[in-house]
Design a protein around this motif. Structure first.
Motif, PDB file in Angstrom:
ATOM      1  N   GLN A 101       1.917 -10.628   7.520  1.00 56.60           N
ATOM      2  CA  GLN A 101       0.817  -9.737   7.177  1.00 56.60           C
ATOM      3  C   GLN A 101       1.146  -8.288   7.522  1.00 56.60           C
ATOM      4  N   LYS A 102       1.726  -8.090   8.692  1.00 60.41           N
ATOM      5  CA  LYS A 102       2.044  -6.728   9.123  1.00 60.41           C
ATOM      6  C   LYS A 102       3.154  -6.106   8.279  1.00 60.41           C
ATOM      7  N   LYS A 103       4.126  -6.928   7.882  1.00 62.83           N
ATOM      8  CA  LYS A 103       5.262  -6.410   7.116  1.00 62.83           C
ATOM      9  C   LYS A 103       4.931  -6.188   5.646  1.00 62.83           C
ATOM     10  N   SER A 104       4.113  -7.090   5.073  1.00 62.25           N
ATOM     11  CA  SER A 104       3.869  -7.036   3.629  1.00 62.25           C
ATOM     12  C   SER A 104       2.715  -6.123   3.252  1.00 62.25           C
ATOM     13  N   ILE A 105       1.734  -5.961   4.156  1.00 59.04           N
ATOM     14  CA  ILE A 105       0.575  -5.110   3.838  1.00 59.04           C
ATOM     15  C   ILE A 105       0.376  -4.148   5.010  1.00 59.04           C
ATOM     16  N   LYS A 106       1.251  -3.178   5.103  1.00 57.89           N
ATOM     17  CA  LYS A 106       1.256  -2.271   6.240  1.00 57.89           C
ATOM     18  C   LYS A 106       0.044  -1.334   6.266  1.00 57.89           C
TER      19      LYS A 106
END
Length: 304
Positions: free
Chosen positions: A295-300
């Motif tokens: 989640q953190k990497k794909s939708i920053k």
């Protein structure tokens, strides 16, 4: 700052007390405590890394670990030092963690088997549910037909269908995949339709101005808009999938995490049953952590 220091101090007082309780002799004989002590060490290392990375969560992390150490300390005293609890139903913690040194191959094979079914069922349910949800959400007539159906079926736990699915499908593995698929598909389908409904009308009007064909509208406009919601809901989706898979494996499988638990429950070996429950908890925690990272990497741009 003072609160953090107090929490940290209490946590490690309990830790020292637990280690002392493990090392001191008691009334009940147990297996080697090495595996249990190793587990305590790994938990402590994870805790120290966590509070170093997230100083703001030091107090809450210390409180959580204090509760864990306190529960283990009480368990250790009542079971091994005082021998007050049922010797079969409440085994010593040393015996539970010793299982990991003897059954690690069986556990690893079960985890791999479960993960294979989990990924197939989740990917199929989430992928197809999202795709059909986008199409039905875009076409008003399809939505009017299938939305009420999804609204009825989505709240029904797929494990209700498990006995029938297992009886109908040719193999247990295919039945497990279907159970997971049903549990993921309908909620994903329903949520995607609602996501399409909530899209900004200015975006739709702009796309129509460009005269985009239907397939381009679905994959170039609606899908990118829905992806953040899909990714955000992955944690709940995966947790539900593990629950459904474990239940299905308990009903007739010969491999998997659920089978491990129900198999040894049949023989009354609650030491291995509790070890199996710990394995399921670890797997769910690891999956949850990986999804949070995704989640953190794909939708920053989203704040989770």
């Amino acid at each position: 700052m003072k609160k953090n220091k107090v929490s940290f101090f209490i946590c490690h007082v309990l830790l020292v007390g637990l280690i002392a309780a493990v090392l001191l002799p008691g009334r009940k004989e147990t297996e080697s405590p090495a595996a249990f002590l190793c587990a305590i060490f790994l938990i402590e290392v994870f805790y120290l890394i966590h509070i170093r990375r997230f100083p703001g969560k030091r107090a809450s992390a210390s409180d959580i670990l204090s509760i864990l150490w306190a529960l283990m300390l009480i368990w250790e005293i009542l079971v091994t030092k005082l021998d007050m609890l049922h010797p079969v139903l409440v085994p010593a913690l040393e015996n539970i963690f010793f299982v990991f040194t003897t059954d690690y191959r069986e556990m690893a094979a079960g985890i791999l088997s479960s993960m294979e079914l989990l990924l197939i069922g989740t990917a199929a349910g989430l992928g197809l549910g999202t795709l059909l949800g986008l199409i039905c959400g875009w076409h008003k007539r399809l939505k009017e037909v299938f939305y009420p159906i999804a609204n009825v079926l989505a709240p029904i736990p797929s494990i209700v269908f498990a006995p029938y699915v297992i009886a109908v499908m040719p193999t247990f593995r295919s039945a497990s995949v279907v159970v997971i698929f049903l549990g993921i598909f309908w909620p994903a389908f329903l949520k995607t339709i609602l996501s399409v409904e909530s899209i900004d009308r200015n975006i739709i009007d702009s796309a129509r101005t460009l005269e985009l064909p239907g397939i381009s509208m679905v994959f170039e406009i609606l899908l990118p808009y829905s992806v953040p919601g899909i990714v955000k809901g992955l944690r709940v989706t995966m947790t539900s999938a593990v629950m459904m898979l474990t239940f299905a494996e308990m009903m007739g499988s010969t491999t998997g995490m659920g089978y491990y638990i129900v198999n040894y429950n049949t023989y009354g070996n609650y030491t291995k049953v509790l070890a199996g429950i710990i394995v399921v908890g670890i797997v769910v925690t690891v999956l949850s952590g990986l999804i949070s990272l995704l989640q953190k990497k794909s939708i920053k741009w989203r704040n989770y």
